[in-house]
Design an enzyme around this catalytic site. Structure first.
Site, mmCIF file in Angstrom:
data_model
loop_
_atom_site.group_PDB
_atom_site.id
_atom_site.type_symbol
_atom_site.label_atom_id
_atom_site.label_comp_id
_atom_site.label_asym_id
_atom_site.label_seq_id
_atom_site.Cartn_x
_atom_site.Cartn_y
_atom_site.Cartn_z
ATOM 1 C CG PHE A 47 -1.739 1.279 1.344
ATOM 2 C CD1 PHE A 47 -2.507 1.722 0.277
ATOM 3 C CD2 PHE A 47 -1.738 2.017 2.515
ATOM 4 C CE1 PHE A 47 -3.266 2.882 0.377
ATOM 5 C CE2 PHE A 47 -2.494 3.173 2.633
ATOM 6 C CZ PHE A 47 -3.262 3.607 1.563
ATOM 7 N NE ARG A 48 4.711 4.502 -2.904
ATOM 8 C CZ ARG A 48 5.350 4.920 -4.006
ATOM 9 N NH1 ARG A 48 5.825 4.040 -4.864
ATOM 10 N NH2 ARG A 48 5.522 6.211 -4.232
ATOM 11 C CD GLU A 86 15.039 7.495 -0.228
ATOM 12 O OE1 GLU A 86 14.745 6.346 -0.597
ATOM 13 O OE2 GLU A 86 15.888 7.727 0.647
ATOM 14 C CG HIS A 143 13.458 3.980 -3.347
ATOM 15 N ND1 HIS A 143 13.333 3.732 -1.998
ATOM 16 C CD2 HIS A 143 12.754 3.002 -3.989
ATOM 17 C CE1 HIS A 143 12.579 2.649 -1.829
ATOM 18 N NE2 HIS A 143 12.223 2.191 -3.010
ATOM 19 C CE LYS A 170 12.134 -1.088 -3.135
ATOM 20 N NZ LYS A 170 10.736 -0.587 -3.082
ATOM 21 C CB SER A 232 4.282 2.098 -7.381
ATOM 22 O OG SER A 232 5.149 0.982 -7.295
#
Length: 256
Positions: A47-48, A86, A143, A170, A232
């Site tokens: 869920f963004r 990010e 990111h 990540k 996304s």
């Protein structure tokens, strides 16, 4: 590699897992995306929250998380607020960011929370501690939508992220050329060869980096993101296309 078992999904074992982001600005869009994602049968759902226009309305957010849990609760649910710096869609103060993640953890509706490594180390430590106290796993992420740092720096950054106590580490970066995609994959491979035990998510974004999404099991990528409608991030492909590619790679590896 350490295996992170969430519901019926073993992250870090076997085929790279498919995660589909729920990208929805309004409650109507949430309802629509819930139906589409359920039909796509992913391994996991993200869920963004930064794409949800009422994410800072705590009551509305809790209702939405409850709805997601009710409709997609058979899948592990990742809660992510991607900050503007990010690649996210919404500005947030450090205080807002902290409170949002803590509220999500304490809601009981999520299984994994994403915390950005460069947000603030005190917040990172506090979010990890709170998550683990509530049985929620943690992705610590970074990111870069502009470039890809050299391979040695990617390895060092992964090590720093892992050192926080992340359950999953990540890094997602934007390649300017194909050699940087190779750098991302080689960095992950080097970590695995040196005995890393933490599951990794390794992504080169955009069309140039699609290979990292489809061949990840070969070098240690444990989760790949696919779209069941609205992507996304640049370079995401459909769930069906990704599943086909990951299955083929898995069979090749298993046949060795």
């Amino acid at each position: 590699m350490k295996v992170v078992n969430v519901k019926n999904v073993a992250i870090g074992e076997g085929m790279t897992k498919i995660c589909v982001p729920l990208v929805a600005p309004t409650d109507y869009d949430v309802d629509y995306q819930l139906r589409i994602i359920a039909k796509s049968e992913p391994d996991m759902v993200e869920f963004r929250a930064d794409m949800y226009e009422k994410c800072f309305d705590r009551e509305a957010l809790m209702k939405t998380l409850a709805k997601i849990h009710d409709k997609l609760g058979q899948f592990p649910i990742i809660f992510t607020f991607r900050t503007k710096g990010e690649g996210g869609c919404m500005e947030a103060t450090l205080s807002q960011y902290h409170d949002l993640l803590i509220d999500a953890i304490d809601s009981g509706y999520i299984d994994i929370v994403d915390i950005e490594y460069f947000s603030d180390m005190e917040i990172v430590d506090e979010v990890i501690a709170e998550a683990h106290s509530k049985g929620v796993y943690v992705i610590v992420s970074n990111h870069d939508f502009k470039t890809t740092i050299p391979m040695e720096q990617i390895v060092d950054r992964f090590k720093s992220i892992i050192f926080t106590g992340a359950d999953i580490a990540k890094i997602a970066m934007m390649p300017e050329e194909g050699s940087q995609v190779v750098d991302m994959m080689q960095a992950a491979k080097e970590l695995q060869d040196s005995g890393n035990q933490t599951p990794l998510i390794v992504i080169s974004m955009g069309e140039v980096g699609v290979e990292t999404r489809t061949t990840g099991e070969m070098y240690g990528n444990t989760i790949s993101f696919a779209t069941a409608g609205i992507p996304s991030a640049p370079g995401q492909i459909s769930v069906d296309a990704l599943r086909s590619q990951l299955t083929m790679i898995h069979h090749i590896i298993a046949g060795k």
